[in-house]
Design an enzyme around this catalytic site. Structure first.
Site, short mmCIF file in Angstrom:
data_model
loop_
_atom_site.label_atom_id
_atom_site.label_comp_id
_atom_site.label_asym_id
_atom_site.label_seq_id
_atom_site.Cartn_x
_atom_site.Cartn_y
_atom_site.Cartn_z
N GLY A 93 -44.43 -19.59 48.77
CA GLY A 93 -44.98 -19.18 47.49
C GLY A 93 -44.36 -19.90 46.34
O GLY A 93 -45.01 -20.70 45.68
N SER A 114 -46.50 -21.72 56.34
CA SER A 114 -45.31 -22.00 55.54
C SER A 114 -45.48 -23.39 54.96
O SER A 114 -45.65 -24.36 55.71
CB SER A 114 -44.06 -21.92 56.41
OG SER A 114 -42.90 -21.99 55.60
N GLU A 115 -45.46 -23.51 53.62
CA GLU A 115 -45.92 -24.76 53.02
C GLU A 115 -45.01 -25.97 53.27
O GLU A 115 -45.38 -27.08 52.96
CB GLU A 115 -46.20 -24.57 51.52
CG GLU A 115 -44.99 -24.24 50.66
CD GLU A 115 -44.84 -22.75 50.46
OE1 GLU A 115 -45.28 -21.97 51.33
OE2 GLU A 115 -44.26 -22.35 49.43
N ASN A 116 -43.82 -25.73 53.85
CA ASN A 116 -43.00 -26.89 54.21
C ASN A 116 -43.49 -27.55 55.49
O ASN A 116 -42.89 -28.55 55.91
CB ASN A 116 -41.52 -26.49 54.33
CG ASN A 116 -41.30 -25.35 55.29
OD1 ASN A 116 -42.06 -24.38 55.31
ND2 ASN A 116 -40.26 -25.44 56.08
#
Lengths: 220, 246
Positions: B244, A46-48
């Protein structure tokens, strides 16, 4: 008969491999996590700032300090690690994530992708999408084959060239729609190749709903 | 030098002026320095350029500074959750510079580390690269992005000590550690203020050198933007991804 959202997610899950680190976008891509084969180790990023994303919490166990990139409450796993946004995108930009599965507004035959803005409409921003498609080794798009317009007409989304502002150039490897699956030779000049048809869908139907040129090499 | 201040207003005293650039930690409403933002609102300072991944929601977080028209420009990656933001933006009252999220994070990291610019693949061939230098390395094209350094950084941490050492909790870390390094002055709000030595030095995320002022705000009553749960007894591994585009 076309594929349902669930069937598209199940097809996308076939792109997973044991040991993969994967980033899933919002919408149908999120459903892919329901189809990870038993016994296969796949860690969701999860890019956070989290690797090893667990399921949604039980009611009453939500923690405001633990969310995914869609700002939804989630849970940790024994494999979880947390890190800063700079480290997170270091992972992404540095090519350490194996697979990114995301939605799209338009995809061109050369792998160009548009999925962040429609001129004239309120622009919310690209979030992490540009970093993901530029940095992740393999990019899979899952989307409806055509866009349904307000007046009831349909517009193709697989185009010779995107007319919406791009998220990335020559970035898409595979497109899964409700009608079929296309491979894209994003590095070379091989263009787009139809490799699978959804249940009950014909090549003619796909041709009538696709603007991009494509060759056909069916595997099913 | 004493770093601990009694409250947010005291911690920001003498630091605020019109037209300044302020970095604000957090992702969505997770890990935002809410008490410090409220003090900025009460100060009445205006013309702010705010660097923050998001812009809060109506009436919460940075949404408060939008309501009072204290923000002139946002540098963000995603701002979708705020009606007042949309109204001001569409009305030409508010400027926005969209940065890809990873580029934003790296611009801040670079700024704090004394790196004026760097090259990245992200955004090459898109509007983001318009007007920026493109250079080829090893056969691939990269766009030059500038480091960011602000007048003031406001961050939130779970635990801090009186020397300014900080430790974040879970995904509330996000942009806070880089922002803490990338401003002339960094002010931290912490939920637990402890004595030096009470945080294991091996687990400190932000060394105290970066933090000039610190306040104890206690355990926060935090807002959840997207409360998502599963039913007990539900054995399916419910979908928990969702990145995304945000």
């Amino acid at each position: 008969m076309a594929w349902t959202r669930e069937q598209m997610a199940a097809r996308a899950a076939k792109e997973l491999e044991d040991g993969f680190y994967v980033n899933l976008g919002i919408g149908i891509p999120t459903l892919v996590s329901n189809y990870i084969p038993e016994g296969m180790s796949v860690q969701l990023q999860s890019e956070n700032g989290m690797l090893g994303m667990g399921p949604f919490p039980y009611e009453g166990e939500e923690d405001p300090d633990l969310i995914n990139a869609g700002k939804q409450t989630i849970t940790a796993l024994p494999t979880t690690s947390y890190f800063s946004s700079a480290d997170s995108f270091g992972m992404i930009r540095g090519g350490h994530i194996n697979l990114s599965i995301l939605g799209a507004m338009q995809v061109a035959g050369n792998g160009d992708l548009a999925n962040w803005m429609i001129p004239g409409k309120m622009v919310k921003g690209m979030g992490g999408a540009m970093d993901l498609v530029a940095g992740v080794k393999r990019v899979v798009v899952v989307m409806e084959h055509v866009a349904k317009n307000k007046d009831g007409t349909e517009s193709p989304k697989l185009l010779k060239a995107c007319d919406l502002p791009l998220t990335g150039t020559r970035v898409v490897d595979l497109v899964i729609t409700d009608l079929g699956v296309f491979e894209i030779d994003k590095k070379g000049d091989g263009g787009m190749k139809l490799i699978e048809l959804a249940d009950g869908v014909t090549e003619d139907e796909i041709r009538s709903k696709t603007e991009a040129d494509f060759t056909v090499a069916l595997k099913n | 030098m004493k770093k601990v201040y009694t409250d947010a207003a005291a911690a920001l005293a003498g630091l605020l002026h019109d037209d300044m650039m302020v970095m604000c930690g957090g992702f969505g409403l997770c890990g935002i320095p809410d008490e410090l933002i409220e003090a900025v609102r009460l100060s009445g300072v205006k013309g702010l350029t705010v660097v923050s991944n998001n812009a809060g929601i109506d009436g919460v977080g940075l949404g408060k500074l939008l309501d009072t028209r204290q923000v002139r420009k946002m540098i963000s990656s995603y701002v979708g959750e705020n009606k007042e933001f949309a109204r001001q933006y569409l009305g030409g009252e508010l400027e926005i510079e969209f940065n890809p999220q990873g580029t934003l994070a790296e611009r801040i990291r670079a700024g704090g580390a004394g790196i004026p610019a760097f090259f990245t693949k992200t955004g090459v061939g898109t509007k983001v690269a318009d007007g920026k230098e493109i250079r080829e390395f090893d056969g691939e094209s990269y766009v030059m992005e500038r480091g960011l350094f602000a007048d003031l950084a406001l961050v939130h941490a779970h635990t801090g000590d009186t020397e300014g050492n900080l430790r974040y909790r879970m995904t509330a870390r996000n942009f806070n550690p880089m922002m803490a390094t990338a401003a002339k002055m960094t002010v931290a709000q912490v939920e637990h203020l402890v004595k030096p030595g009470e945080i294991d030095p091996d687990t400190i995320h932000t060394p105290g050198i970066f933090v000039k002022r610190i306040i104890d705000v206690g355990v926060r009553d935090k807002r959840i933007e997207q409360r998502t749960t599963r039913k007990r007894g539900d054995s399916t591994p419910a979908a928990a991804a969702g990145g995304g585009t945000h």
